[in-house]
Every structure is written in structure tokens, then in C-alpha cells.
Design a protein around this motif. Structure first.
Motif, PDB file in Angstrom:
ATOM      1  N   GLN A 266     -39.004  20.094 -36.095  1.00 36.22           N
ATOM      2  CA  GLN A 266     -37.804  20.724 -36.651  1.00 36.22           C
ATOM      3  C   GLN A 266     -37.259  21.794 -35.711  1.00 36.22           C
ATOM      4  OE1 GLN A 266     -36.059  19.863 -39.335  1.00 36.22           O
ATOM      5  NE2 GLN A 266     -34.561  21.511 -38.954  1.00 36.22           N
TER       6      GLN A 266
ATOM      7  N   GLU B 241     -33.583  21.780 -33.886  1.00 33.81           N
ATOM      8  CA  GLU B 241     -32.639  22.881 -34.004  1.00 33.81           C
ATOM      9  C   GLU B 241     -32.195  23.396 -32.641  1.00 33.81           C
ATOM     10  OE1 GLU B 241     -34.782  25.646 -36.379  1.00 33.81           O
ATOM     11  OE2 GLU B 241     -34.463  24.533 -38.258  1.00 33.81           O
ATOM     12  N   LYS B 242     -33.070  23.291 -31.674  1.00 32.21           N
ATOM     13  CA  LYS B 242     -32.745  23.770 -30.335  1.00 32.21           C
ATOM     14  C   LYS B 242     -32.128  22.682 -29.457  1.00 32.21           C
ATOM     15  CE  LYS B 242     -36.291  27.374 -30.268  1.00 32.21           C
ATOM     16  NZ  LYS B 242     -35.312  28.475 -30.138  1.00 32.21           N
TER      17      LYS B 242
END
Length: 209
Positions: A38, A42-43
Motif C-alpha cells: 500500500q 501511494e508513492k
């Protein structure tokens, strides 16, 4: 190359994400594979490989999840090729007897010190035994940091009371190999905060002459 420290699992083992643009290499994904995935999403990062400093349970717990999710290879030193699948050697049986850990074999074995290049990522590998016989550290000279696994910590050294541990060997490893690096080198350890070679030379109580 950028780096990020991500503590994972019950013993908060430091996983490291090393990135160049949108690609990354994961070092020591010890647990919580879904959480790590996750974070990567997100990055906007895409893993291309997993490197292991050694084969103890708290450094390998999320290996199978991540390699299957991203179809990426795993690297470990040849001396610990059997540790991933052996719960006694990886010490999971010792710490959590009801949860023995068995991981699939690594895709590639590190045979000794030298250079390792994966895509755009380039490392110098140092053999740093003592905490375990196949412990290695990954050095990136261009940005002056080294991922030391459980060899050297901020103000401490790795434990040597598990299978294959040898305190004298570990002390020699640190003094002869890690302390030969430039003093400004950032040390990224397996547990706890980052440090530098200079700081540990000056104040590590285990390593004073």
C-alpha cells in the motif's frame, strides 16, 4: 537513488525502499506485506527485486507475498540458502514456536563480496558475518549509505547467540570492513535509527579500542 526506512512487524524490523524514479528495490521486507504494498502504491513505486541482508525471520516474513504480487526475484547469500525454508535456522521456531516460518527458495544467491547491478541500481556487496554466517551489507557509494542489516546499529551491534552467530567475527567484520568506509557514510541498520560510521567509531561502546 533515494531511500526510505519503513519499520515493519512485531519487532519493528527496518525495511528499506531504495528508489530511482518510479522503480524501487526492497531490502529486508520482514512482515506486513500488504501494508508495504500500500505504501509503495501511494508513492507510485514499482518493485523490481528483493534483497536480503540475512535470513532471520524478522527480515523475510513478507518475501513470498511481495515476490508473488510483483513477480520479482529474491537475493540472499549462498550460506543462508536453506534458512528461508528452515524455521530453526531462521529462528522463527525459537521466538514464535506456534508460527514456524517457511519461505520459498531465493531466485539468486550472492556468492561473495563484489558488485551487484539490477537495472539502474548498483551496489557494492560486503560480506559482514558474525550476526549470522551469510550476513551481507549493501553499499551505495554514489550517495554514501550502507544497509547494514543486523551487523551494526546506532550504539550497538547484532546479537550473536542465534545459530551461526560469532561475536568475535562480528566485531572484526565491523572494524575491518564497515569502519573502512568514509566516516560520513550513513548506516541504515536492521533495527532502530540511522547512524554514521563516524559516530559509531567514536561512541559505540562495543567497538571502542
Amino acid at each position: 537513488m533515494k531511500w526510505e526506512q519503513i519499520p515493519l512487524g512485531r519487532v519493528q524490523t527496518n525495511c528499506y525502499c531504495l528508489s530511482i524514479d518510479s522503480k524501487c528495490i526492497i531490502i529486508d521486507p520482514g512482515a506486513e506485506g500488504e501494508k508495504l504494498a500500500q505504501i509503495l502504491q501511494e508513492k507510485g513505486l514499482r518493485p523490481i527485486a528483493i534483497l536480503l541482508t540475512h535470513g532471520h525471520f524478522d527480515h523475510i516474513g513478507a518475501v513470498d507475498f511481495l515476490r508473488e504480487k510483483y513477480s520479482i526475484p529474491v537475493y540472499i547469500h549462498k550460506k543462508e540458502r536453506d534458512w528461508l525454508s528452515n524455521s530453526s535456522l531462521n529462528a522463527s521456531t525459537f521466538f514464535f514456536p506456534d508460527e514456524p516460518m517457511q519461505i520459498k527458495p531465493a531466485d539468486f544467491e550472492i556468492s561473495g563480496a563484489g558488485k551487484l547491478t539490477i537495472d539502474e541500481f548498483s551496489f557494492t556487496i560486503f560480506e559482514t558475518p558474525g550476526h549470522s554466517p551469510g550476513s551481507v551489507s549493501y553499499y551505495v557509494e554514489a550517495v554514501q549509505f550502507i544497509v547494514s542489516g543486523d551487523a551494526l546499529f546506532y550504539g550497538g551491534i547484532g546479537r550473536t547467540d542465534l545459530p551461526g552467530g560469532n561475536q568475535q567475527q562480528l566485531l572484526s567484520t565491523i572494524k575491518e570492513t564497515l569502519f573502512a568506509l568514509p566516516e560520513e557514510t550513513i548506516v541504515l541498520p536492521g533495527h532502530g535509527p540511522k547512524t554514521t560510521i563516524a559516530r559509531e567509531k567514536q561512541s559505540n561502546p562495543f567497538l571502542r579500542a
